[in-house]
Enzyme design. Structure first.
Site, PDB file in Angstrom:
ATOM      1  N   TRP A  99      -3.965  13.548   1.318  1.00 37.12           N
ATOM      2  CA  TRP A  99      -5.399  13.374   1.539  1.00 37.12           C
ATOM      3  C   TRP A  99      -5.689  12.322   2.606  1.00 37.12           C
ATOM      4  CZ3 TRP A  99      -8.772  13.837  -3.491  1.00 37.12           C
ATOM      5  CH2 TRP A  99      -8.599  15.114  -4.039  1.00 37.12           C
ATOM      6  N   ASN A 100      -4.797  11.359   2.823  1.00 37.52           N
ATOM      7  CA  ASN A 100      -4.980  10.420   3.934  1.00 37.52           C
ATOM      8  C   ASN A 100      -5.016  11.183   5.247  1.00 37.52           C
ATOM      9  OD1 ASN A 100      -2.803   7.955   2.442  1.00 37.52           O
ATOM     10  ND2 ASN A 100      -5.025   7.878   2.487  1.00 37.52           N
ATOM     11  N   ARG A 148       0.859  -1.183   0.000  1.00 37.49           N
ATOM     12  CA  ARG A 148       0.000   0.000   0.000  1.00 37.49           C
ATOM     13  C   ARG A 148       0.894   1.231   0.000  1.00 37.49           C
ATOM     14  NH1 ARG A 148      -4.462   2.398   4.254  1.00 37.49           N
ATOM     15  NH2 ARG A 148      -5.148   4.076   2.871  1.00 37.49           N
ATOM     16  N   HIS A 149       0.544   2.202  -0.818  1.00 36.30           N
ATOM     17  CA  HIS A 149       1.333   3.439  -0.899  1.00 36.30           C
ATOM     18  C   HIS A 149       1.486   4.066   0.476  1.00 36.30           C
ATOM     19  CE1 HIS A 149      -2.203   6.017  -0.300  1.00 36.30           C
ATOM     20  NE2 HIS A 149      -2.846   5.209  -1.144  1.00 36.30           N
ATOM     21  N   GLY A 150       2.514   4.885   0.614  1.00 38.04           N
ATOM     22  CA  GLY A 150       2.720   5.625   1.852  1.00 38.04           C
ATOM     23  C   GLY A 150       1.615   6.658   2.053  1.00 38.04           C
ATOM     24  N   GLU A 185      -7.091   2.737  -7.356  1.00 42.74           N
ATOM     25  CA  GLU A 185      -8.039   2.679  -6.249  1.00 42.74           C
ATOM     26  C   GLU A 185      -9.474   2.647  -6.794  1.00 42.74           C
ATOM     27  OE1 GLU A 185      -8.624   4.932  -1.993  1.00 42.74           O
ATOM     28  OE2 GLU A 185      -7.420   5.892  -3.530  1.00 42.74           O
ATOM     29  N   GLN A 192      -9.951   9.487  -2.039  1.00 39.72           N
ATOM     30  CA  GLN A 192      -9.122   9.848  -3.182  1.00 39.72           C
ATOM     31  C   GLN A 192      -9.633   9.247  -4.482  1.00 39.72           C
ATOM     32  OE1 GLN A 192      -4.775  10.203  -1.504  1.00 39.72           O
ATOM     33  NE2 GLN A 192      -5.880   8.604  -0.407  1.00 39.72           N
ATOM     34  N   GLY A 193     -10.172   8.031  -4.426  1.00 37.91           N
ATOM     35  CA  GLY A 193     -10.707   7.404  -5.632  1.00 37.91           C
ATOM     36  C   GLY A 193      -9.705   7.437  -6.770  1.00 37.91           C
ATOM     37  N   ARG A 219       2.825   5.984  -7.339  1.00 41.33           N
ATOM     38  CA  ARG A 219       4.012   6.094  -8.175  1.00 41.33           C
ATOM     39  C   ARG A 219       5.209   6.576  -7.357  1.00 41.33           C
ATOM     40  NH1 ARG A 219       5.990   5.214 -13.585  1.00 41.33           N
ATOM     41  NH2 ARG A 219       8.173   5.659 -13.182  1.00 41.33           N
TER      42      ARG A 219
END
Length: 151
Positions: free
Chosen positions: A12-13, A6-8, A81, A19-20, A59
């Protein structure tokens, strides 16, 4: 075997904003640190390929991992996502399409919480769970056991 990353943490987290398919939210400083620690956990995992969602946050995570491992990154739209207008069945179809590809052993797939949760649920038969930012999830293809490494 796919190592699902899972991305860091993204900007927005932090504000708990969905985020969609929005590609732009980048990683935070913490998110870059998580990606760096995740890359270290992958050093001895014999990774030969890195796939990533085209979203900036994924990315950036994949690029940090690739730099550490000396590999190239390949963008894979199937790893996006869940879109705000998309249902979970559509995401499962995308995940299945990815799994049907002839991927080399020890492929890293950098993606998003919902996509990884659905993939792991499909592969393990367990209820999908949201993985933590920067985590690595692996499903043993023989036993269907789930292993999670945290950065």
């Amino acid at each position: 075997m796919i190592l699902w990353v899972r991305h860091g943490q993204s900007t927005w987290n932090v504000i708990d904003r969905m985020q969609g398919h929005e590609l732009s939210p980048p990683l935070t400083d913490l998110g870059r640190q998580q990606a760096t620690r995740t890359a270290e956990l992958l050093v001895d995992r014999e990774v030969v390929r890195i796939l990533t969602s085209p979203a900036v946050r994924a990315r950036q995570t994949a690029d940090i991992i690739a730099d550490r491992l000396g590999l190239e990154v390949v963008e894979e739209p199937l790893l996006l996502e869940k879109g705000l207008e998309e249902d979970y069945a559509s995401v499962l179809v995308r995940v299945q399409q990815l799994l049907e590809q002839d991927l080399p052993r020890h492929t890293v797939a950098v993606s998003h919480g919902d996509t990884i949760g659905l993939a792991v649920g499909l592969l393990s038969g367990r209820r999908p769970e949201l993985p933590a930012n920067g985590s690595i999830t692996h499903v043993d293809p023989d036993t269907r056991q789930v292993a999670i490494s945290m950065p």
